[in-house]
Design an enzyme around this catalytic site. Sequence first.
Site, PDB file in Angstrom:
ATOM      1  N   CYS A 142       0.838  -1.203   0.000  1.00  0.00           N
ATOM      2  CA  CYS A 142       0.000   0.000   0.000  1.00  0.00           C
ATOM      3  C   CYS A 142       0.871   1.250   0.000  1.00  0.00           C
ATOM      4  O   CYS A 142       1.437   1.628   1.033  1.00  0.00           O
ATOM      5  CB  CYS A 142      -0.922  -0.020   1.222  1.00  0.00           C
ATOM      6  SG  CYS A 142      -1.892   1.485   1.383  1.00  0.00           S
TER       7      CYS A 142
ATOM      8  N   CYS B 257      -0.421   4.037   2.305  1.00  0.00           N
ATOM      9  CA  CYS B 257      -0.163   3.852   3.740  1.00  0.00           C
ATOM     10  C   CYS B 257       1.310   4.101   4.072  1.00  0.00           C
ATOM     11  O   CYS B 257       1.620   4.722   5.088  1.00  0.00           O
ATOM     12  CB  CYS B 257      -0.502   2.419   4.169  1.00  0.00           C
ATOM     13  SG  CYS B 257      -1.976   1.751   3.431  1.00  0.00           S
ATOM     14  N   ASP B 258       2.214   3.590   3.237  1.00  0.00           N
ATOM     15  CA  ASP B 258       3.618   3.522   3.640  1.00  0.00           C
ATOM     16  C   ASP B 258       4.541   4.480   2.897  1.00  0.00           C
ATOM     17  O   ASP B 258       5.708   4.630   3.286  1.00  0.00           O
ATOM     18  CB  ASP B 258       4.135   2.080   3.454  1.00  0.00           C
ATOM     19  CG  ASP B 258       3.351   1.107   4.321  1.00  0.00           C
ATOM     20  OD1 ASP B 258       2.857   1.531   5.384  1.00  0.00           O
ATOM     21  OD2 ASP B 258       3.214  -0.073   3.942  1.00  0.00           O
TER      22      ASP B 258
END
Length: 309
Positions: free
Chosen positions: A136, A139-140
């Site tokens: 992701c 997200c990261d």
Amino acid sequence: MATRHHTLIIVGGGPAGLTAGLYAARARMDHLLIEKGAEGGQVLLTDWIDNYPGFPEGISGFDLAEKMTAQAKRFELNSMFGNVVSMDLSSPVKLLELDNGESISCDALIICTGARPRALGVPGEKELAGKGVSYCATCDGPFYRDLHVAVVGGGNTAIQEAAHLTKFAAKVTVIHRRDALRATQIIQEKAFANKKIDFIWNSVVTSIEGKEGVEQLRLLDTGGKESTLKVEGIFVLIGVLPNNEMLPLTDLNADEGGFIPTDCETRTSIPGVMAAGDIRSKEVRQVVNAAGEGATAVLAAENYLTNLS
Ligand code: NAP
């Protein structure tokens, strides 16, 4: 014996499930939406959505999920957190079992369980997950400021997320197993024009190596030549697998990939059971399709229930 019964149950709270919930609530049907995580599904993992109509400036996946949830709740969506682990769809009253032992029955069911990221399945991937291996970018991505990261895949997700990663990373190397991308033309053009993105074609990752975190990838090209690539992170964005573990796949005539075929009204092979969103067997997996299918599924459920009575 089921502990409770609803006329309509919707399993899954992504765009398909939330739209089905909106339509069911607004139609004042006796309904229940069961979601095991946060409402919004995969949309929550999408940084920015430019192609959902009604948002001329685009909208973040998080905000879109929040708006869809709020809209359904305005009409008194009845939802609960729960993890459905099995379903018995062999009789007109459908029975769902939850992981806490509860069972809930319904007359009509809409399956909106969606899909999840596919893994590479190479050495080091599991061991370094969360330590440089990610599924992701939204997200990261911010963890990789000024670092070099790799993206694996050639589809819309991989190429769009590679562009997103350039907001943080110093360099993004896309590794694709063929010599042409699957992503749509406009997404490709943007990526080719982005100076921070380079491409390694006709190559697969054979292992991910590092002690505390990702340090390098081993690659194999289609000519049989091995090489290594030093990166601090790798984003595996190679498509999706169906969330179908709780489904009676044979009864639902699941396709080879485990997705559920339906007619254009979202009706599966089992009367009173509809499927909407990414769990459906189909070519195009877009948020707008999922939402449309969620609406169609409720109308199909209403038709089914009318003919029952
Ligand atoms: P996808 O379109 O199925 O693409 C998967 C990519 O990963 C393909 O390039 C494929 O290579 C590659 N791949 C698959 N297995 C692999 C493996 N084991 N090793 C290396 N590479 C592998 O998946 P997606 O990009 O996640 O998209 C899913 C759906 O969402 C699609 O329908 C897509 O159009 C849609 N989507 C749309 C948007 C948008 O319109 N803005 C954004 C994101 C996603 P090959 O090409 O060689 O098969």
